[in-house]
Design an enzyme around this catalytic site. Structure first.
Site, short mmCIF file in Angstrom:
data_model
loop_
_atom_site.label_atom_id
_atom_site.label_comp_id
_atom_site.label_asym_id
_atom_site.label_seq_id
_atom_site.Cartn_x
_atom_site.Cartn_y
_atom_site.Cartn_z
N SER A 1 -10.27 -0.25 3.46
CA SER A 1 -9.53 -0.74 4.63
C SER A 1 -8.97 0.45 5.41
CB SER A 1 -8.38 -1.64 4.20
OG SER A 1 -8.91 -2.82 3.65
N ARG B 1 0.82 -1.23 0.00
CA ARG B 1 0.00 0.00 0.00
C ARG B 1 0.84 1.27 0.00
NH1 ARG B 1 -2.16 -3.24 -1.77
NH2 ARG B 1 -3.94 -4.43 -1.02
N GLU C 1 -4.16 2.99 6.98
CA GLU C 1 -4.02 2.93 5.51
C GLU C 1 -4.71 4.16 4.90
OE1 GLU C 1 -4.72 -0.87 3.62
OE2 GLU C 1 -5.55 0.09 1.84
C1 LIG Z 1 -15.39 0.28 -0.87
C2 LIG Z 1 -13.89 0.41 -1.00
C3 LIG Z 1 -13.14 -0.70 -1.31
C4 LIG Z 1 -11.74 -0.59 -1.44
N1 LIG Z 1 -11.01 -1.71 -1.74
C5 LIG Z 1 -9.68 -1.60 -1.92
C6 LIG Z 1 -8.89 -2.75 -2.26
O1 LIG Z 1 -9.38 -3.85 -2.42
N2 LIG Z 1 -7.56 -2.59 -2.43
C7 LIG Z 1 -6.94 -1.37 -2.28
O2 LIG Z 1 -5.72 -1.28 -2.47
N3 LIG Z 1 -7.67 -0.28 -1.93
C8 LIG Z 1 -9.00 -0.36 -1.75
N4 LIG Z 1 -9.72 0.75 -1.39
C9 LIG Z 1 -9.03 2.01 -1.15
C10 LIG Z 1 -8.91 2.94 -2.36
O3 LIG Z 1 -9.94 2.68 -3.30
C11 LIG Z 1 -7.56 2.84 -3.04
O4 LIG Z 1 -6.50 3.18 -2.18
C12 LIG Z 1 -7.48 3.75 -4.28
O5 LIG Z 1 -6.30 3.45 -4.98
C13 LIG Z 1 -7.50 5.23 -3.94
O6 LIG Z 1 -7.72 5.96 -5.14
P1 LIG Z 1 -8.38 7.41 -5.08
O7 LIG Z 1 -8.36 7.97 -6.44
O8 LIG Z 1 -9.69 7.36 -4.40
O9 LIG Z 1 -7.32 8.16 -4.16
P2 LIG Z 1 -7.55 9.31 -3.05
O10 LIG Z 1 -8.25 8.76 -1.87
O11 LIG Z 1 -8.17 10.48 -3.73
O12 LIG Z 1 -6.05 9.60 -2.70
C14 LIG Z 1 -5.27 8.61 -2.07
C15 LIG Z 1 -3.81 9.06 -2.05
O13 LIG Z 1 -3.35 9.13 -3.39
C16 LIG Z 1 -2.88 10.43 -3.71
N5 LIG Z 1 -3.22 10.70 -5.11
C17 LIG Z 1 -4.43 10.57 -5.72
N6 LIG Z 1 -4.33 10.90 -7.02
C18 LIG Z 1 -3.03 11.25 -7.24
C19 LIG Z 1 -2.31 11.69 -8.37
N7 LIG Z 1 -2.87 11.87 -9.57
N8 LIG Z 1 -0.98 11.95 -8.22
C20 LIG Z 1 -0.36 11.79 -7.03
N9 LIG Z 1 -1.00 11.38 -5.91
C21 LIG Z 1 -2.32 11.10 -6.03
C22 LIG Z 1 -3.61 11.35 -2.73
O14 LIG Z 1 -2.88 12.55 -2.49
C23 LIG Z 1 -3.64 10.47 -1.49
O15 LIG Z 1 -2.39 10.52 -0.82
C24 LIG Z 1 -11.12 0.66 -1.25
C25 LIG Z 1 -11.90 1.80 -0.94
C26 LIG Z 1 -13.28 1.67 -0.81
C27 LIG Z 1 -14.08 2.90 -0.49
#
Ligand SMILES: Cc1cc2nc3c(=O)[nH]c(=O)nc-3n(C[C@H](O)[C@H](O)[C@H](O)COP(=O)(O)OP(=O)(O)OC[C@H]3O[C@@H](n4cnc5c(N)ncnc54)[C@H](O)[C@@H]3O)c2cc1C
Length: 284
Positions: free
Chosen positions: A207, A157, A277
């Site tokens: 998570s 992660r 996380e």
């Molecule tokens: C229902 C649910 C299920 C999930 N299941 C999983 C799973 O199975 N596995 C898993 O790994 N995660 C899971 N997640 C967590 C999440 O979806 C992941 O971590 C996902 O990759 C986050 O993407 P985001 O665009 O929402 O990021 P955000 O929450 O918007 O940002 C997360 C981090 O990434 C950074 N970031 C975002 N975009 C950029 C960019 N373009 N450049 C640089 N930094 C950036 C942000 O600054 C922040 O630090 C789940 C979440 C939910 C709500």
């Protein structure tokens, strides 16, 4: 946009306003903006906020949100696929399947953007972003283009992105040729499994804690009796005890407070340190 509430931009639906939200028109616009910005101003890229808890006091500085100009997907020769950082993981999984590219099926179950996936080394069911990443491109805080080519350096992660001072804009993935119908069938399995085991229709952040070596966070939370227990408007899900839920009227303080209460209780009972996380950002 100025003084814009951030709650609607995150899955947990809490948090105060951002001083500024900037949505670049294209890569040149992003680079120019960063070049012209006072280095003292903090910059935070945000995807769809599926892993982010914004605190109630909001955020100083600039939030960068990438929109449609950063959402192109292009299947390429050799079972490769290029995707903009604003694409949803599931869109990229579907495009890969359609092009007969296997290996990205796990993205069907992760509700974030590609930028978030590279930053978090997102993964599930034994696959993670580093397994398929060839290279990622972005811009540093000074507006210079940067490229990352060492996914083997990713850890659990933790990938490449915001914490390295980078805004990821585009990514190149490597898959394997396969029959589109077979890839689609595996994606459908992943989606069905998610529906049964995760509260995917709730206001959640996925998570909450990383799994400590040798432990499952959900089990530690469950055994300490926190599953489903209300704390203000927050609770850990009845379906998946490591998923923090906003039951409707939670504040960010409720959600973070519950997380911290669970961390100290688990530490006192078992000696195990739960590490967040979910990214917590902004002022209390
Ligand atoms: C229902 C649910 C299920 C999930 N299941 C999983 C799973 O199975 N596995 C898993 O790994 N995660 C899971 N997640 C967590 C999440 O979806 C992941 O971590 C996902 O990759 C986050 O993407 P985001 O665009 O929402 O990021 P955000 O929450 O918007 O940002 C997360 C981090 O990434 C950074 N970031 C975002 N975009 C950029 C960019 N373009 N450049 C640089 N930094 C950036 C942000 O600054 C922040 O630090 C789940 C979440 C939910 C709500």
């Amino acid at each position: 946009m100025f003084d814009e509430p951030l709650a609607p931009f995150t899955w947990l639906r809490v948090g105060g306003p951002a001083e500024v939200i900037f949505m670049p028109a294209d890569e040149a616009d992003l680079a120019d903006f960063l070049k012209g910005l006072d280095p003292a101003v903090s910059v935070l890229p945000l995807g769809v906020g599926s892993n982010t808890l914004v605190r109630d006091g909001g955020l100083d500085g600039v939030i960068i949100r990438l929109g449609k100009p950063f959402a192109a997907i292009e299947p390429l020769d050799g079972a490769r696929i290029s995707a903009g950082a604003a694409c949803l993981d599931a869109q990229v999984a579907r495009a890969a399947a359609k092009a007969g590219i296997a290996g990205l099926e796990f993205y069907a179950g992760i509700p974030g953007t590609i930028g978030g996936a590279v930053t978090m080394n997102a993964g599930c069911y034994g696959a993670e972003t580093r397994d398929i990443l060839i290279e990622a491109h972005g811009y540093d805080r000074s507006g210079n283009p940067v490229t990352f080519t060492d996914p083997a350096a990713f850890t659990y992660r933790h990938g490449w992105g915001a914490e390295d001072g980078v805004i990821v804009t585009r990514v190149l993935f490597q898959g394997k040729p396969d029959d589109p119908a077979a890839v689609e069938a595996r994606m459908a399995e992943i989606t069905a499994r998610r529906e049964q085991t995760q509260p995917i229709r709730e206001k959640t952040g996925g998570s909450t804690f990383k799994n400590p070596p040798g432990h499952s966070s959900w089990k530690l939370i469950d055994e300490a009796g926190w599953r489903g227990k209300l704390f203000g408007g927050a609770k850990f899900s009845d379906l998946h005890a490591n998923f923090l839920i906003n039951t409707g009227d939670a504040t960010a303080a409720d959600l973070e407070g519950l997380g911290e209460a669970v961390r100290s209780d688990v530490k006192a009972r078992t000696g195990v340190d739960l590490r967040w996380e979910i990214k917590r950002v902004g002022k209390p």
